[in-house]
Design an enzyme around this catalytic site. Structure first.
Site, PDB file in Angstrom:
ATOM      1  N   THR A  84      50.937  15.399 -25.852  1.00  0.00           N
ATOM      2  CA  THR A  84      50.053  14.597 -26.707  1.00  0.00           C
ATOM      3  C   THR A  84      49.223  15.554 -27.578  1.00  0.00           C
ATOM      4  OG1 THR A  84      48.514  14.505 -24.817  1.00  0.00           O
ATOM      5  CG2 THR A  84      49.834  12.543 -25.243  1.00  0.00           C
ATOM      6  N   GLU A 153      46.523  14.045 -14.915  1.00  0.00           N
ATOM      7  CA  GLU A 153      46.875  15.281 -14.196  1.00  0.00           C
ATOM      8  C   GLU A 153      45.787  16.334 -14.457  1.00  0.00           C
ATOM      9  OE1 GLU A 153      49.384  16.182 -11.979  1.00  0.00           O
ATOM     10  OE2 GLU A 153      47.942  17.817 -11.929  1.00  0.00           O
ATOM     11  N   LYS A 226      39.759  11.944 -17.465  1.00  0.00           N
ATOM     12  CA  LYS A 226      40.472  13.166 -17.863  1.00  0.00           C
ATOM     13  C   LYS A 226      39.750  13.866 -19.020  1.00  0.00           C
ATOM     14  CE  LYS A 226      43.456  16.295 -18.318  1.00  0.00           C
ATOM     15  NZ  LYS A 226      43.680  17.339 -17.342  1.00  0.00           N
ATOM     16  N   CYS A 282      45.149  22.567 -23.890  1.00  0.00           N
ATOM     17  CA  CYS A 282      44.438  21.362 -23.440  1.00  0.00           C
ATOM     18  C   CYS A 282      43.032  21.210 -24.015  1.00  0.00           C
ATOM     19  CB  CYS A 282      44.389  21.332 -21.910  1.00  0.00           C
ATOM     20  SG  CYS A 282      46.006  21.058 -21.192  1.00  0.00           S
ATOM     21  N   LYS A 342      45.146  32.433 -21.115  1.00  0.00           N
ATOM     22  CA  LYS A 342      44.699  32.883 -19.798  1.00  0.00           C
ATOM     23  C   LYS A 342      45.864  33.620 -19.166  1.00  0.00           C
ATOM     24  CE  LYS A 342      44.724  29.452 -16.682  1.00  0.00           C
ATOM     25  NZ  LYS A 342      44.625  28.096 -16.079  1.00  0.00           N
TER      26      LYS A 342
HETATM   27  N1  LIG Z   1      49.755  21.898 -19.665  1.00  0.00           N
HETATM   28  C1  LIG Z   1      48.820  21.581 -18.793  1.00  0.00           C
HETATM   29  O1  LIG Z   1      48.260  22.444 -18.106  1.00  0.00           O
HETATM   30  C2  LIG Z   1      48.411  20.160 -18.602  1.00  0.00           C
HETATM   31  C3  LIG Z   1      47.633  19.808 -17.502  1.00  0.00           C
HETATM   32  C4  LIG Z   1      47.231  18.480 -17.338  1.00  0.00           C
HETATM   33  C5  LIG Z   1      47.611  17.521 -18.264  1.00  0.00           C
HETATM   34  N2  LIG Z   1      48.364  17.900 -19.328  1.00  0.00           N
HETATM   35  C6  LIG Z   1      48.809  16.842 -20.255  1.00  0.00           C
HETATM   36  O2  LIG Z   1      50.147  16.489 -19.888  1.00  0.00           O
HETATM   37  C7  LIG Z   1      50.933  16.202 -21.046  1.00  0.00           C
HETATM   38  C8  LIG Z   1      52.125  17.131 -21.095  1.00  0.00           C
HETATM   39  O3  LIG Z   1      51.658  18.440 -21.260  1.00  0.00           O
HETATM   40  P1  LIG Z   1      52.647  19.697 -21.149  1.00  0.00           P
HETATM   41  O4  LIG Z   1      51.813  20.893 -21.352  1.00  0.00           O
HETATM   42  O5  LIG Z   1      53.474  19.548 -19.934  1.00  0.00           O
HETATM   43  O6  LIG Z   1      53.559  19.449 -22.444  1.00  0.00           O
HETATM   44  P2  LIG Z   1      54.880  20.259 -22.861  1.00  0.00           P
HETATM   45  O7  LIG Z   1      54.872  20.277 -24.335  1.00  0.00           O
HETATM   46  O8  LIG Z   1      54.969  21.530 -22.120  1.00  0.00           O
HETATM   47  O9  LIG Z   1      56.067  19.336 -22.328  1.00  0.00           O
HETATM   48  C9  LIG Z   1      56.342  18.081 -22.849  1.00  0.00           C
HETATM   49  C10 LIG Z   1      57.853  17.864 -22.760  1.00  0.00           C
HETATM   50  O10 LIG Z   1      58.154  16.513 -23.097  1.00  0.00           O
HETATM   51  C11 LIG Z   1      59.413  16.498 -23.777  1.00  0.00           C
HETATM   52  N3  LIG Z   1      59.531  15.225 -24.505  1.00  0.00           N
HETATM   53  C12 LIG Z   1      58.875  14.825 -25.607  1.00  0.00           C
HETATM   54  N4  LIG Z   1      59.235  13.581 -25.926  1.00  0.00           N
HETATM   55  C13 LIG Z   1      60.137  13.172 -25.016  1.00  0.00           C
HETATM   56  C14 LIG Z   1      60.870  11.974 -24.804  1.00  0.00           C
HETATM   57  N5  LIG Z   1      60.721  10.916 -25.616  1.00  0.00           N
HETATM   58  N6  LIG Z   1      61.717  11.919 -23.759  1.00  0.00           N
HETATM   59  C15 LIG Z   1      61.895  12.971 -22.935  1.00  0.00           C
HETATM   60  N7  LIG Z   1      61.214  14.130 -23.078  1.00  0.00           N
HETATM   61  C16 LIG Z   1      60.349  14.222 -24.108  1.00  0.00           C
HETATM   62  C17 LIG Z   1      59.349  17.744 -24.649  1.00  0.00           C
HETATM   63  O11 LIG Z   1      60.642  18.155 -25.055  1.00  0.00           O
HETATM   64  C18 LIG Z   1      58.649  18.734 -23.725  1.00  0.00           C
HETATM   65  O12 LIG Z   1      59.584  19.513 -22.990  1.00  0.00           O
HETATM   66  C19 LIG Z   1      49.973  16.341 -22.229  1.00  0.00           C
HETATM   67  O13 LIG Z   1      49.417  15.089 -22.510  1.00  0.00           O
HETATM   68  C20 LIG Z   1      48.911  17.279 -21.707  1.00  0.00           C
HETATM   69  O14 LIG Z   1      47.673  17.106 -22.358  1.00  0.00           O
HETATM   70  C21 LIG Z   1      48.789  19.182 -19.514  1.00  0.00           C
HETATM   71  O1  LIG Z   2      34.980  30.568 -16.593  1.00  0.00           O
HETATM   72  C1  LIG Z   2      35.891  30.375 -17.420  1.00  0.00           C
HETATM   73  C2  LIG Z   2      37.002  29.545 -17.162  1.00  0.00           C
HETATM   74  C3  LIG Z   2      37.964  29.394 -18.158  1.00  0.00           C
HETATM   75  N1  LIG Z   2      37.835  30.009 -19.350  1.00  0.00           N
HETATM   76  C4  LIG Z   2      38.842  29.776 -20.407  1.00  0.00           C
HETATM   77  O2  LIG Z   2      38.979  28.380 -20.603  1.00  0.00           O
HETATM   78  C5  LIG Z   2      40.310  28.050 -20.987  1.00  0.00           C
HETATM   79  C6  LIG Z   2      40.896  27.000 -20.067  1.00  0.00           C
HETATM   80  O3  LIG Z   2      41.036  27.531 -18.769  1.00  0.00           O
HETATM   81  P1  LIG Z   2      41.606  26.654 -17.560  1.00  0.00           P
HETATM   82  O4  LIG Z   2      40.785  25.430 -17.456  1.00  0.00           O
HETATM   83  O5  LIG Z   2      41.716  27.507 -16.380  1.00  0.00           O
HETATM   84  O6  LIG Z   2      43.064  26.375 -18.106  1.00  0.00           O
HETATM   85  P2  LIG Z   2      44.001  25.099 -18.314  1.00  0.00           P
HETATM   86  O7  LIG Z   2      45.291  25.444 -17.665  1.00  0.00           O
HETATM   87  O8  LIG Z   2      43.963  24.768 -19.770  1.00  0.00           O
HETATM   88  O9  LIG Z   2      43.356  23.906 -17.486  1.00  0.00           O
HETATM   89  C7  LIG Z   2      42.452  22.959 -18.053  1.00  0.00           C
HETATM   90  O10 LIG Z   2      43.143  21.994 -18.811  1.00  0.00           O
HETATM   91  C8  LIG Z   2      44.168  21.294 -18.075  1.00  0.00           C
HETATM   92  C9  LIG Z   2      44.886  20.386 -19.051  1.00  0.00           C
HETATM   93  O11 LIG Z   2      44.171  19.242 -19.345  1.00  0.00           O
HETATM   94  C10 LIG Z   2      43.510  20.545 -16.934  1.00  0.00           C
HETATM   95  O12 LIG Z   2      44.509  19.851 -16.189  1.00  0.00           O
HETATM   96  C11 LIG Z   2      42.768  21.520 -16.027  1.00  0.00           C
HETATM   97  O13 LIG Z   2      42.098  20.806 -14.988  1.00  0.00           O
HETATM   98  C12 LIG Z   2      41.754  22.284 -16.871  1.00  0.00           C
HETATM   99  O14 LIG Z   2      41.093  23.279 -16.082  1.00  0.00           O
HETATM  100  C13 LIG Z   2      41.089  29.378 -20.954  1.00  0.00           C
HETATM  101  O15 LIG Z   2      41.108  29.905 -22.260  1.00  0.00           O
HETATM  102  C14 LIG Z   2      40.249  30.245 -20.039  1.00  0.00           C
HETATM  103  O16 LIG Z   2      40.403  31.623 -20.278  1.00  0.00           O
HETATM  104  C15 LIG Z   2      36.745  30.832 -19.612  1.00  0.00           C
HETATM  105  O17 LIG Z   2      36.621  31.393 -20.688  1.00  0.00           O
HETATM  106  N2  LIG Z   2      35.801  30.986 -18.630  1.00  0.00           N
END
Ligand SMILES: NC(=O)c1ccc[n+]([C@@H]2O[C@H](COP(=O)([O-])OP(=O)(O)OC[C@H]3O[C@@H](n4cnc5c(N)ncnc54)[C@H](O)[C@@H]3O)[C@@H](O)[C@H]2O)c1
Ligand SMILES: O=c1ccn([C@@H]2O[C@H](COP(=O)(O)OP(=O)(O)O[C@H]3O[C@H](CO)[C@@H](O)[C@H](O)[C@H]3O)[C@@H](O)[C@H]2O)c(=O)[nH]1
Length: 453
Positions: A84, A153, A226, A282, A342
């Protein structure tokens, strides 16, 4: 249970692997053939510690991968884990979620009840939208043939496997008691911390993390939890980063200030680590969506807005440190260490390095970069940048007039800084994470600067 995960990215591939290791039959569906091939072969489509081992354990036995949606018809639970990203107006682009919802609808089985679970981070009201799109394309009825649950998530990249098995909380947004029962049964082993035995030590031992909390709410509250959580964490980092600048001005040490603050259990130590700012796939897009939506409804989140502004300023402040040290940037070479937002991820979407490299190039500097995992994605996302990609951090330092440590990868902490120094033209190092030993760096001849000291 038969489960489907739509999307094999950072969320989908880990979620799918986790439920497959817990014994469910899982099909992960993606449009990207490389990701499908990788999962089928039991290899990880992304760099995420521990994921490779999980995939190796279940690929072809309980975990399957496909580009078509046929498995949806057999599934009791379908997770939506598609991206998204931000649109040009900074609101969330729901096109992938909508497309996934329509296609799920075309494949739902009218003969059994299905729970569609949205894990993607989506604006308030999206569960209702997904529900109506599925009704449109399936001809089925929400609340009878299927239900849509919001289950945001919270995994962190770099710790995704641990976070999926040991979450702090599981948020379930739905009014349907039938859907709640399915979700409780699915998450039972995670709630009871039963994953450990099967994971053979890949995650912390039972008892080392407090139990997960099961929390039920309406779909809208779940969706907002979220955004509110991510924005709050971003505020915390912006707060300490701004405090770091005050520390520099007043002669205090932000590491001590953060430690002292964190000892108050109401504040805590987490997310008080200084940096050039938060970035990644994110926080930037989620704070932007929260701000856009809150403005649209006349209820601007001014604290989040201030956190975003402070974050932008912090990065420019780091650039200005380099600039003032080198006097003028044209003709100078600046090395950047760390292209991911990170350590322990290959995710180079919307990172500090991207903005800093652009700033430095626009000011006339030549930029050299290195990252142990993120170079490929960084290069793909930034084809217009003229940076030099180096094979080692030592190569970045060689001939540089300044270097900036942006991401605290272990390899940068462990490298031989003493031997690398003589190759630098000017041994100025800005450590934006305050992770190197300042005493040693000075002893080895660096003009070493951290943040907030
Ligand atoms: N990356 C994170 O750490 C994290 C953590 C929590 C929540 N989220 C949320 O989860 C969602 C996914 O994030 P992500 O980082 O995994 O994304 P991503 O871009 O890594 O993966 C998304 C996948 O979905 C596939 N896709 C897109 N449209 C599709 C369709 N119609 N059918 C099948 N596959 C399709 C893409 O090809 C891609 O591989 C986002 O909304 C994000 O904000 C991400
Ligand atoms: O004390 C801190 C902690 C983090 N960061 C920075 O903040 C950013 C985000 O860090 P982190 O939150 O660990 O990474 P994400 O994997 O993006 O995780 C966040 O974003 C995800 C996607 O929504 C959520 O699921 C998680 O709960 C949320 O922590 C990075 O650039 C880090 O380097 C700092 O500068 N200082």
């Amino acid at each position: 249970m038969n489960i489907v995960c739509i999307g094999a990215g950072y969320v989908g591939s880990v979620t799918a692997a986790a439920f497959a290791v817990l014994g469910h039959t899982v099909t992960v569906i993606d449009l990207d053939p490389r990701k499908i091939e990788a999962i089928r072969a039991g290899t990880s489509p992304i760099y995420e510690p521990g994921l490779q081992e999980l995939l190796h354990e279940c690929a072809g036995t309980t975990l399957f991968a496909s580009h078509d949606y046929d498995a949806v018809g057999r599934a009791s639970v379908v997770f939506i884990c598609v991206g998204t990203p931000s649109k040009a107006d900074l609101t969330a682009d729901l096109s992938y979620v909508k497309e996934a919802a329509r296609t799920i609808g075309r494949h739902l089985n009218p003969d059994h009840y299905t729970v569609i679970v949205n894990k993607s981070t989506v604006p308030v009201g999206t569960a209702d939208l997904v529900s109506s799109l599925i009704e449109e394309t399936s001809g089925l009825t929400s609340g009878k043939d299927f239900d849509v649950v919001s289950n945001p998530e919270f995994l962190r990249e770099g710790y995704a496997v641990e976070d999926v098995f040991y979450p702090d909380r599981i948020i379930i947004g739905t009014d349907s008691s039938r859907a709640k029962t399915v979700m409780r049964s699915l998450y039972g082993p995670v709630l009871n911390r039963e994953g450990y035995e099967m994971l053979r030590g890949a995650v912390p031992a039972p008892g080392t993390r407090p139990p997960a909390v099961w929390f039920e709410s309406g779909t809208k509250s779940a969706e907002l939890i979220k955004y509110a959580s991510n924005a709050f964490l971003a505020v915390k980092i912006s707060y300490i980063n701004e405090m770091a600048r005050l520390c520099e001005t007043l002669g205090a040490d932000v590491t001590d200030v953060a430690k002292g603050m964190g000892l108050d259990s109401r504040i805590g130590h987490k997310f008080l680590e200084v940096s050039s700012g938060w970035s990644g796939s994110c926080f930037p897009k989620d704070t932007a969506e929260l701000l856009a939506t809150s403005r649209k409804y006349g209820c601007e989140q001014s604290i989040t807005a201030a956190a975003v502004e402070a974050n932008d300023r912090m990065l420019l402040y780091c650039v200005s440190k380099v600039q003032s040290r080198l006097k003028s940037l044209p003709g100078k070479t600046v090395g950047l260490l760390g292209l991911t937002f990170k350590p322990n991820t290959d995710d180079a979407r919307q990172t500090q390095a991207q903005v800093m490299a652009r700033q430095l190039e626009s000011l006339g500097a030549r930029v050299k970069v290195h990252d142990p995992q993120g170079m490929e994605m960084f290069r793909r996302l930034n084809p217009d940048l003229a940076v030099e990609y180096c094979e080692s951090p030592e190569q970045v330092l060689a001939g540089a007039d300044a270097a900036v440590l942006l991401t605290h990868w272990d390899c940068y902490l462990a490298m031989d800084w003493e031997s690398a120094r003589p190759a630098m033209k000017v041994p100025y190092l800005l450590d934006t994470r305050n992770v190197l030993d300042s005493r040693k760096m000075l002893q080895w001849g660096y003009v070493y600067e951290g943040l907030g000291k």
